[in-house]
Design an enzyme around this catalytic site. Structure first.
Site, PDB file in Angstrom:
ATOM      1  N   GLY A 117       0.837  -1.192   0.000  1.00  0.00           N
ATOM      2  CA  GLY A 117       0.000   0.000   0.000  1.00  0.00           C
ATOM      3  C   GLY A 117       0.873   1.243   0.000  1.00  0.00           C
ATOM      4  O   GLY A 117       2.090   1.164   0.262  1.00  0.00           O
ATOM      5  N   GLN A 140       2.661   9.981   2.049  1.00  0.00           N
ATOM      6  CA  GLN A 140       4.019   9.427   2.168  1.00  0.00           C
ATOM      7  C   GLN A 140       4.948   9.934   1.063  1.00  0.00           C
ATOM      8  O   GLN A 140       6.164   9.835   1.197  1.00  0.00           O
ATOM      9  CB  GLN A 140       3.978   7.886   2.133  1.00  0.00           C
ATOM     10  CG  GLN A 140       3.300   7.287   3.347  1.00  0.00           C
ATOM     11  CD  GLN A 140       3.191   5.788   3.218  1.00  0.00           C
ATOM     12  OE1 GLN A 140       2.270   5.284   2.592  1.00  0.00           O
ATOM     13  NE2 GLN A 140       4.139   5.063   3.776  1.00  0.00           N
ATOM     14  N   CYS A 145       5.814  -0.398   7.514  1.00  0.00           N
ATOM     15  CA  CYS A 145       5.485   0.860   6.847  1.00  0.00           C
ATOM     16  C   CYS A 145       6.686   1.299   6.028  1.00  0.00           C
ATOM     17  O   CYS A 145       7.813   1.278   6.530  1.00  0.00           O
ATOM     18  CB  CYS A 145       5.130   1.934   7.893  1.00  0.00           C
ATOM     19  SG  CYS A 145       4.677   3.519   7.169  1.00  0.00           S
ATOM     20  N   LEU A 146       6.427   1.703   4.795  1.00  0.00           N
ATOM     21  CA  LEU A 146       7.535   2.139   3.934  1.00  0.00           C
ATOM     22  C   LEU A 146       8.173   3.427   4.461  1.00  0.00           C
ATOM     23  O   LEU A 146       9.300   3.741   4.107  1.00  0.00           O
ATOM     24  CB  LEU A 146       7.033   2.331   2.497  1.00  0.00           C
ATOM     25  CG  LEU A 146       6.485   1.051   1.845  1.00  0.00           C
ATOM     26  CD1 LEU A 146       5.898   1.356   0.475  1.00  0.00           C
ATOM     27  CD2 LEU A 146       7.570  -0.024   1.743  1.00  0.00           C
ATOM     28  N   HIS A 174      -4.563   1.339   7.722  1.00  0.00           N
ATOM     29  CA  HIS A 174      -3.200   1.893   7.805  1.00  0.00           C
ATOM     30  C   HIS A 174      -3.044   3.075   6.836  1.00  0.00           C
ATOM     31  O   HIS A 174      -2.501   4.132   7.198  1.00  0.00           O
ATOM     32  CB  HIS A 174      -2.219   0.759   7.478  1.00  0.00           C
ATOM     33  CG  HIS A 174      -0.777   1.113   7.446  1.00  0.00           C
ATOM     34  ND1 HIS A 174       0.141   0.583   8.331  1.00  0.00           N
ATOM     35  CD2 HIS A 174      -0.049   1.923   6.628  1.00  0.00           C
ATOM     36  CE1 HIS A 174       1.344   1.063   8.052  1.00  0.00           C
ATOM     37  NE2 HIS A 174       1.259   1.871   7.013  1.00  0.00           N
ATOM     38  N   GLU A 175      -3.540   2.895   5.592  1.00  0.00           N
ATOM     39  CA  GLU A 175      -3.362   3.960   4.585  1.00  0.00           C
ATOM     40  C   GLU A 175      -4.256   5.168   4.893  1.00  0.00           C
ATOM     41  O   GLU A 175      -3.837   6.318   4.705  1.00  0.00           O
ATOM     42  CB  GLU A 175      -3.640   3.425   3.167  1.00  0.00           C
ATOM     43  CG  GLU A 175      -2.790   2.246   2.732  1.00  0.00           C
ATOM     44  CD  GLU A 175      -1.297   2.428   2.928  1.00  0.00           C
ATOM     45  OE1 GLU A 175      -0.822   3.584   2.938  1.00  0.00           O
ATOM     46  OE2 GLU A 175      -0.582   1.424   3.093  1.00  0.00           O
ATOM     47  N   HIS A 221      -2.639   7.291   7.350  1.00  0.00           N
ATOM     48  CA  HIS A 221      -1.627   8.190   6.760  1.00  0.00           C
ATOM     49  C   HIS A 221      -2.281   9.489   6.278  1.00  0.00           C
ATOM     50  O   HIS A 221      -1.747  10.586   6.485  1.00  0.00           O
ATOM     51  CB  HIS A 221      -0.927   7.531   5.575  1.00  0.00           C
ATOM     52  CG  HIS A 221       0.243   6.654   5.935  1.00  0.00           C
ATOM     53  ND1 HIS A 221       1.319   7.100   6.666  1.00  0.00           N
ATOM     54  CD2 HIS A 221       0.514   5.365   5.624  1.00  0.00           C
ATOM     55  CE1 HIS A 221       2.207   6.105   6.792  1.00  0.00           C
ATOM     56  NE2 HIS A 221       1.740   5.046   6.189  1.00  0.00           N
TER      57      HIS A 221
HETATM   58  O1  K1U Z   1       1.757   2.365   3.967  1.00  0.00           O
HETATM   59  C1  K1U Z   1       2.814   1.793   3.846  1.00  0.00           C
HETATM   60  O2  K1U Z   1       3.820   2.244   4.327  1.00  0.00           O
HETATM   61  C2  K1U Z   1       2.883   0.457   3.112  1.00  0.00           C
HETATM   62  C3  K1U Z   1       2.867  -0.730   4.066  1.00  0.00           C
HETATM   63  C4  K1U Z   1       1.434  -1.205   4.180  1.00  0.00           C
HETATM   64  C5  K1U Z   1       1.112  -2.180   5.269  1.00  0.00           C
HETATM   65  C6  K1U Z   1       1.874  -3.274   5.556  1.00  0.00           C
HETATM   66  C7  K1U Z   1       1.516  -4.175   6.551  1.00  0.00           C
HETATM   67  C8  K1U Z   1       0.380  -3.961   7.261  1.00  0.00           C
HETATM   68  C9  K1U Z   1      -0.384  -2.858   7.004  1.00  0.00           C
HETATM   69  C10 K1U Z   1      -0.030  -1.972   6.000  1.00  0.00           C
HETATM   70  C11 K1U Z   1       3.785  -1.805   3.484  1.00  0.00           C
HETATM   71  O3  K1U Z   1       3.557  -2.269   2.425  1.00  0.00           O
HETATM   72  S1  K1U Z   1       5.149  -2.314   4.408  1.00  0.00           S
HETATM   73  C12 K1U Z   1       5.860  -3.595   3.411  1.00  0.00           C
HETATM   74  C13 K1U Z   1       5.089  -4.876   3.436  1.00  0.00           C
HETATM   75  O4  K1U Z   1       4.304  -5.100   4.327  1.00  0.00           O
HETATM   76  C14 K1U Z   1       5.249  -5.878   2.357  1.00  0.00           C
HETATM   77  C15 K1U Z   1       6.141  -5.716   1.346  1.00  0.00           C
HETATM   78  C16 K1U Z   1       6.263  -6.675   0.361  1.00  0.00           C
HETATM   79  C17 K1U Z   1       5.488  -7.794   0.369  1.00  0.00           C
HETATM   80  C18 K1U Z   1       4.608  -7.993   1.396  1.00  0.00           C
HETATM   81  C19 K1U Z   1       4.470  -7.033   2.393  1.00  0.00           C
HETATM   82 ZN    ZN Z   2       2.642   3.196   6.164  1.00  0.00          ZN
END
Ligand code: K1U
Ligand code: ZN
Length: 167
Positions: free
Chosen positions: A46, A51, A91-92, A133-134, A137
């Site tokens: 996401g 972000q 979270c990225l 989560h999004e 943000h």
């Molecule tokens: O919003 C963001 O920073 C993105 C975040 C979203 C998220 C992850 C986990 C739970 C709730 C919301 C991410 O994508 S972090 C990276 C991640 O979880 C992932 C990356 C590659 C493959 C699978 C998962």
């Molecule tokens: Zn995030």
């Protein structure tokens, strides 16, 4: 298409409240395309416009393993929620940090698609977590702000140390 730089916690710009999109024009469509590309490249499941330092209510999500089920949601709003689940989140904007957060188990989200059509999505499990989560943000909230003050202090210290090492 350009990859967009992602703000890192605790950047104060992550705290801004995003504005509703009034007109779904070519700029919004380009933003959504660039956000999707940035999310896939990261990789993530996401990304919220906040972000990438654009304070408009736009999110992209793809939780599929095949990475071909992209949702773009404009002006998303949680209109119903119930139940509870605890899920490990990342979270990225907070690289390398994962922790458990309690969220609603089921949500109904109303939004506009890229054609301006009103839609609703009913979600549970990971999709429900990712939507919450999004949307957080867009409201200026990062997932670590659901954790204790002590954990937040430790996370800030760890990120500051990482930033020094990479500088
Ligand atoms: O919003 C963001 O920073 C993105 C975040 C979203 C998220 C992850 C986990 C739970 C709730 C919301 C991410 O994508 S972090 C990276 C991640 O979880 C992932 C990356 C590659 C493959 C699978 C998962
Ligand atoms: Zn995030």
């Amino acid at each position: 298409m350009p990859l967009l730089p992602i703000l890192r916690f605790p950047d104060p710009r992550l705290k801004k409240l995003a504005e509703p999109v009034r007109n779904i024009d070519e700029n919004i469509r380009r933003l959504a395309r660039d956000m999707a590309e940035t999310m896939y490249e990261a990789p993530g499941i996401g990304l919220a416009a906040t972000q990438v330092d654009v304070h408009k209510r736009v999110i992209v999500i793809d939780i599929s393993e095949t990475r071909d089920q992209l949702f773009t949601l404009i002006n998303p709003e949680i209109v119903e929620s119930d139940g509870q689940q605890v899920c490990e989140e990342g979270c990225l904007s907070v690289p390398g940090i994962y922790d458990k957060v309690e969220r609603a188990e089921n949500v109904v989200v109303r939004y506009l698609d890229l054609e301006g059509q009103e839609r609703t999505i009913e979600a549970d499990g990971l999709l429900a977590v990712c939507l919450q989560h999004e949307i957080d943000h867009l409201n200026g909230k990062v997932f670590v702000e659901h954790l204790s003050q002590l954990k937040q202090m430790r996370i800030k210290a760890k990120l500051a140390k990482q930033a020094k090492i990479t500088a």
